[in-house]
Write an enzyme that holds these catalytic residues in place. Structure first.
Site, PDB file in Angstrom:
ATOM      1  N   HIS A 171       8.558  55.083  40.025  1.00  0.00           N
ATOM      2  CA  HIS A 171       7.692  55.606  38.928  1.00  0.00           C
ATOM      3  C   HIS A 171       8.122  56.733  37.953  1.00  0.00           C
ATOM      4  CE1 HIS A 171       4.988  56.845  42.408  1.00  0.00           C
ATOM      5  NE2 HIS A 171       5.648  57.855  41.724  1.00  0.00           N
ATOM      6  N   TYR A 258      18.548  68.722  43.584  1.00  0.00           N
ATOM      7  CA  TYR A 258      19.489  67.803  43.229  1.00  0.00           C
ATOM      8  C   TYR A 258      20.701  68.507  42.837  1.00  0.00           C
ATOM      9  CZ  TYR A 258      15.561  64.204  43.623  1.00  0.00           C
ATOM     10  OH  TYR A 258      14.818  63.790  44.004  1.00  0.00           O
TER      11      TYR A 258
END
Length: 488
Positions: A171, A258
């Site tokens: 989502h 990340y």
């Protein structure tokens, strides 16, 4: 219509309830069967009682069963939804705790980085077991909807090795679009049209239109910097927007782990994160949040059961993809969403074998991806770094190859920015030993890893991280909720 949906990991009580009520918002689906399965009989009992209460309160003929026998749940299922967390919070705690000893400070640790890679090692053998059972027991052509992280690795393993029709669902795109619509002053997120593409948790809004008007980088930067909340909560995300020229789907905390630039030093971590909520970069923030949520649910369960007596309100149907995909496949009402699938040319400048997240349309013919998308070069480069780690991680999990696992961790962007090869080798040994109960494919490697650890001279630190908070008690949570209710 009458068909069967199996939910694996249905003991994720809150999420299972959301999926259940979403699906029952589709009028044609009132006669279907939900088969719940989980390793926890206790959690299964709680969620079944809640769903039974919903069915009774709404006068529905819907059938709900619950069993710890996964194969029984999968028998005859047309759709299988996975929400599993292999190893639970016990293993997850090690995903955060052990890397901290080597200077690796994660906010979430469930996608890549040291924690996400080990999470994948635990999940992939189980995902392949699911796929074997689906091939044997489910309806011919059954579709596997994976909600479990690490999304790309799990979906990669299910498609490439499990040989099951699989789509990964998240989502992040929807939430990012809601933010953009808000800062641009839209009265509804529906006013924003966008193309968002990349890989899961590194997806990029490469085209934006508000009521048909193109939105450029400068306008978007100005809108975020002027926002009274997001200007503080999303500092790192805004910095990436300025440098890359496009906005990322992921929260400040998720995105920070990340990339190799923002969490490499403690002073840099505190500069870029915001502590108003865990999702903005707190050390181990999602572990704390998950622990508190579990404790709260266990304590306040009677309230959750009572709330299940309310009528289903179709107007409150969530934007989680699952119910909309099922509706499109079964009724031919077309749905547009963002799906995790094998690339196969959808994104021109990412590898063919990668699991990408990109726009697609669903109807009775299946999921049809919009092909020919080219990412900005910086976005593609960032995605490529993660894809290479994901590929090695999947192959290591399949083969039980601890040396390849170490190479995967070594090539992770944040790990590589913080740790030396010697530290990475020891850290992986330590994590594999600590999580051996959930890593059957590495059983042969555990004795040698223990031996290496007993002789290692690599120094570690006793470090809680740059921005750690303690798990709050039920009393503290009650006080906070009461204060919010009074203020709002």
């Amino acid at each position: 219509m009458s068909f069967k949906i199996a939910i694996i990991g249905a003991g994720s009580v809150g999420f299972t309830k959301k999926l259940f009520t979403d699906i029952l918002c589709v009028p044609e689906f009132k006669d279907i069967e939900f088969a719940l399965t989980d390793v926890s009989e206790h959690n299964l009992g709680m969620i079944k009682a809640i769903l039974d209460r919903i069915v009774e309160a709404n006068g529905l003929p819907t059938k709900v069963t619950a069993t710890t026998n996964r194969r029984a749940a999968l028998e005859g299922a047309r759709y299988i939804i996975s929400c599993v967390r292999v190893g639970g919070l016990e293993a997850y705690a090690d995903d955060i705790r052990i890397p901290l000893k080597y200077g690796i400070d994660q906010c979430v640790g469930d996608t890549i980085c040291a924690g996400g890679i080990l999470y994948g090692q635990r999940n992939i053998p189980v995902i392949l077991d699911f796929c074997r059972d689906i091939r044997e027991l489910a309806e011919t052509g059954a579709k596997f909807l994976n909600y479990a992280n690490p999304m790309a690795m799990n979906t990669w393993a299910a498609i490439e090795y499990g040989k099951v029709d699989t789509v990964g669902l998240c989502h992040g795109v929807q939430h990012g679009a809601e933010q953009i619509a808000e800062v641009l002053g839209a009265t509804s997120p529906k006013e924003l049209d966008y193309v968002c593409s990349g890989i899961n948790h590194q997806t990029w809004f490469i085209e934006l239109r508000l009521n048909g008007r193109p939105i450029g980088k400068d306008e978007l930067v100005a809108a975020f910097e002027a926002h009274p909340v997001y200007s503080s909560q999303e500092k790192l995300r805004i910095d990436v927007l300025k440098r890359f020229g496009v906005y990322s789907t992921e929260s400040n905390g998720h995105l920070s782990e990340y990339l190799p630039w923002y969490r490499k030093r403690p002073d840099e971590i505190t500069r870029w994160i915001d502590m108003s909520d865990w999702i903005h970069g707190e050390t181990g923030g999602y572990l704390r949040y998950s622990t508190e949520t579990r404790n709260w649910f266990e304590t306040e369960y009677p309230q959750f059961l009572e709330a299940a007596s309310k009528p289903i309100d179709a107007a409150r149907r969530s934007n989680e993809h699952a119910s909309h995909i099922l509706e499109a496949l079964e009724t031919n009402r077309v749905y547009r969403g963002h799906f995790n699938v094998k690339n196969n040319g959808v994104i021109t400048n990412l590898p063919q074998d990668a699991i990408i997240e990109s726009p697609g349309f669903v109807d009775r013919f299946g999921i049809n991806m919009a092909a020919g998308i080219t990412l900005p070069e910086a976005c593609a480069a960032t995605c490529m770094a993660s894809i290479n780690v994901q590929r090695m991680s999947v192959h290591a999990a399949i083969a039980g190859d601890i040396e390849l696992l170490k190479l995967a961790v070594l090539h992770d962007p944040l790990v590589g920015a913080v740790s030396t090869p010697e530290e990475v080798w020891q850290m992986v040994d330590e994590m594999v030993v600590a999580q051996a109960a959930w890593l059957p494919q590495y059983a042969h490697a555990v004795p040698a890893a223990k031996e290496r650890l007993s002789k290692s001279k690599v120094k570690t630190r006793d470090w809680a991280g740059a921005a750690r908070r303690s798990v709050r008690s039920i009393e503290e949570l009650r006080a906070e909720k009461a204060a919010l209710k009074q203020a709002g």
